[in-house]
Design a protein around this motif. Sequence first.
Motif, PDB file in Angstrom:
ATOM      1  N   GLU A 121      26.459  19.564  94.426  1.00 25.59           N
ATOM      2  CA  GLU A 121      25.729  19.859  93.192  1.00 25.59           C
ATOM      3  C   GLU A 121      24.270  19.456  93.332  1.00 25.59           C
ATOM      4  OE1 GLU A 121      27.439  18.981  89.487  1.00 25.59           O
ATOM      5  OE2 GLU A 121      29.495  19.175  90.219  1.00 25.59           O
ATOM      6  N   VAL A 122      23.381  20.312  92.849  1.00 27.04           N
ATOM      7  CA  VAL A 122      21.953  20.020  92.894  1.00 27.04           C
ATOM      8  C   VAL A 122      21.699  18.711  92.157  1.00 27.04           C
ATOM      9  CG1 VAL A 122      19.663  20.814  92.170  1.00 27.04           C
ATOM     10  CG2 VAL A 122      21.320  22.452  93.116  1.00 27.04           C
ATOM     11  N   GLY A 123      20.935  17.854  92.794  1.00 27.53           N
ATOM     12  CA  GLY A 123      20.607  16.539  92.232  1.00 27.53           C
ATOM     13  C   GLY A 123      21.525  15.421  92.698  1.00 27.53           C
ATOM     14  N   ALA A 124      22.688  15.766  93.214  1.00 32.30           N
ATOM     15  CA  ALA A 124      23.620  14.738  93.698  1.00 32.30           C
ATOM     16  C   ALA A 124      23.034  14.074  94.940  1.00 32.30           C
ATOM     17  CB  ALA A 124      24.981  15.347  94.010  1.00 32.30           C
ATOM     18  N   ARG A 125      23.381  12.799  95.106  1.00 27.99           N
ATOM     19  CA  ARG A 125      22.935  12.040  96.281  1.00 27.99           C
ATOM     20  C   ARG A 125      24.156  11.443  96.958  1.00 27.99           C
ATOM     21  NH1 ARG A 125      16.913  10.834  95.401  1.00 27.99           N
ATOM     22  NH2 ARG A 125      16.994   9.480  97.210  1.00 27.99           N
ATOM     23  N   TYR A 126      24.169  11.532  98.283  1.00 29.94           N
ATOM     24  CA  TYR A 126      25.296  11.064  99.075  1.00 29.94           C
ATOM     25  C   TYR A 126      24.811  10.042 100.101  1.00 29.94           C
ATOM     26  CZ  TYR A 126      27.392  15.313  97.200  1.00 29.94           C
ATOM     27  OH  TYR A 126      27.847  16.300  96.361  1.00 29.94           O
ATOM     28  N   PRO A 127      25.319   8.822 100.059  1.00 29.66           N
ATOM     29  CA  PRO A 127      24.948   7.845 101.091  1.00 29.66           C
ATOM     30  C   PRO A 127      25.705   8.117 102.385  1.00 29.66           C
ATOM     31  CG  PRO A 127      26.524   6.879  99.572  1.00 29.66           C
ATOM     32  CD  PRO A 127      26.222   8.265  99.053  1.00 29.66           C
ATOM     33  N   THR A 128      25.132   7.692 103.478  1.00 34.10           N
ATOM     34  CA  THR A 128      25.799   7.808 104.776  1.00 34.10           C
ATOM     35  C   THR A 128      26.005   6.410 105.347  1.00 34.10           C
ATOM     36  OG1 THR A 128      23.772   7.903 106.085  1.00 34.10           O
ATOM     37  CG2 THR A 128      24.619  10.005 105.212  1.00 34.10           C
TER      38      THR A 128
ATOM     39  N   ASP B 263      31.863  34.108 102.386  1.00 33.18           N
ATOM     40  CA  ASP B 263      32.494  32.912 102.950  1.00 33.18           C
ATOM     41  C   ASP B 263      31.519  31.771 103.193  1.00 33.18           C
ATOM     42  OD1 ASP B 263      31.141  34.182 105.063  1.00 33.18           O
ATOM     43  OD2 ASP B 263      32.600  33.492 106.558  1.00 33.18           O
ATOM     44  N   ARG B 264      30.251  31.929 102.756  1.00 32.57           N
ATOM     45  CA  ARG B 264      29.248  30.894 103.040  1.00 32.57           C
ATOM     46  C   ARG B 264      28.164  30.831 101.981  1.00 32.57           C
ATOM     47  NH1 ARG B 264      27.843  33.291 108.702  1.00 32.57           N
ATOM     48  NH2 ARG B 264      30.073  33.534 108.551  1.00 32.57           N
ATOM     49  N   GLY B 265      27.479  29.691 101.960  1.00 34.14           N
ATOM     50  CA  GLY B 265      26.357  29.484 101.063  1.00 34.14           C
ATOM     51  C   GLY B 265      25.288  28.674 101.773  1.00 34.14           C
ATOM     52  N   LEU B 266      24.094  28.653 101.219  1.00 36.45           N
ATOM     53  CA  LEU B 266      22.966  27.927 101.799  1.00 36.45           C
ATOM     54  C   LEU B 266      22.627  26.738 100.912  1.00 36.45           C
ATOM     55  CD1 LEU B 266      20.897  28.134 104.180  1.00 36.45           C
ATOM     56  CD2 LEU B 266      19.322  29.024 102.457  1.00 36.45           C
ATOM     57  N   ILE B 267      22.576  25.575 101.508  1.00 41.01           N
ATOM     58  CA  ILE B 267      22.219  24.349 100.801  1.00 41.01           C
ATOM     59  C   ILE B 267      20.938  23.802 101.409  1.00 41.01           C
ATOM     60  CG2 ILE B 267      22.886  21.950 100.384  1.00 41.01           C
ATOM     61  CD1 ILE B 267      25.777  22.858 100.427  1.00 41.01           C
ATOM     62  N   VAL B 268      20.008  23.374 100.562  1.00 42.57           N
ATOM     63  CA  VAL B 268      18.840  22.633 101.031  1.00 42.57           C
ATOM     64  C   VAL B 268      19.078  21.189 100.648  1.00 42.57           C
ATOM     65  CG1 VAL B 268      16.350  22.291 100.860  1.00 42.57           C
ATOM     66  CG2 VAL B 268      17.304  24.615 100.805  1.00 42.57           C
ATOM     67  N   MET B 269      19.078  20.325 101.650  1.00 41.25           N
ATOM     68  CA  MET B 269      19.301  18.899 101.423  1.00 41.25           C
ATOM     69  C   MET B 269      18.110  18.107 101.939  1.00 41.25           C
ATOM     70  SD  MET B 269      22.281  18.263 104.287  1.00 41.25           S
ATOM     71  CE  MET B 269      23.471  18.824 103.126  1.00 41.25           C
ATOM     72  N   ARG B 270      17.743  17.086 101.192  1.00 42.65           N
ATOM     73  CA  ARG B 270      16.643  16.205 101.598  1.00 42.65           C
ATOM     74  C   ARG B 270      17.255  14.914 102.126  1.00 42.65           C
ATOM     75  NH1 ARG B 270      12.887  16.487  97.318  1.00 42.65           N
ATOM     76  NH2 ARG B 270      12.253  18.333  98.476  1.00 42.65           N
ATOM     77  N   ASP B 271      16.974  14.622 103.377  1.00 45.09           N
ATOM     78  CA  ASP B 271      17.415  13.368 103.974  1.00 45.09           C
ATOM     79  C   ASP B 271      16.353  12.307 103.713  1.00 45.09           C
ATOM     80  OD1 ASP B 271      19.511  14.813 105.020  1.00 45.09           O
ATOM     81  OD2 ASP B 271      18.743  14.845 107.060  1.00 45.09           O
TER      82      ASP B 271
END
Length: 149
Positions: free
Chosen positions: A13-20, A118-126
Motif C-alpha cells: 500500500e502506498v505510504g506503508a513502510r517496511y523495516p528490513t 499478472d504483474r504490477g509496478l511498484i516504486v519503493m524508496r529505500d
Amino acid sequence: MSCAPTRFFEDFEVGARYPTRTRLITEADHDAFCRLVGYEVPLFLDDGHARDRGLPGRICPSHLVMSFSTAMTGDLLEGCVIALVGVDEARFLKHVRPGDTLRTEVEIVSRRPTSKPDRGLIVMRDHVYNQHGEEVFHNDKSVLVRRRA
C-alpha cells in the motif's frame, strides 16, 4: 534467507513502510567488495589518506552501501519480484565506514497495474540508516512484481 511471507502487488500500500534486517559492514566485507569490483581509491583503502582529507578513516564505496541495502530489500520482495526496472534519485547523505551497522526501511511511494494482468509496478524508496539512526542513503527503485493469480 528470509522467512518473510510472500507478498504480491496487492499487498503493498502506498505510504506503508517496511523495516528490513540489519547488516554490520565488517572490515572483511569492505576489503572483499573493493577487491571484487577493482576499487583502488585511497579513500576506500587507506585510513591515513582519508584522515588527511578530514575523514575519521577510510570510507565505504557508495555502491557497497547500495548493494547491501538492495540485499536487505530483497527479503521483502522474496517470491514476488519479476525485475528491477530502474533506480532513481539516489543520494548518499553521510559517510559509511567499516564497523557501521545498516538497516533499510522501505517506503512504498506508488504502485500501478501494468498492461499484463499478472504483474504490477511498484516504486519503493529505500531509506538506509546507520546504527545511530542517521539516514545515510536513499533511492527510489521501480520494481515489477507479481499479482495474485
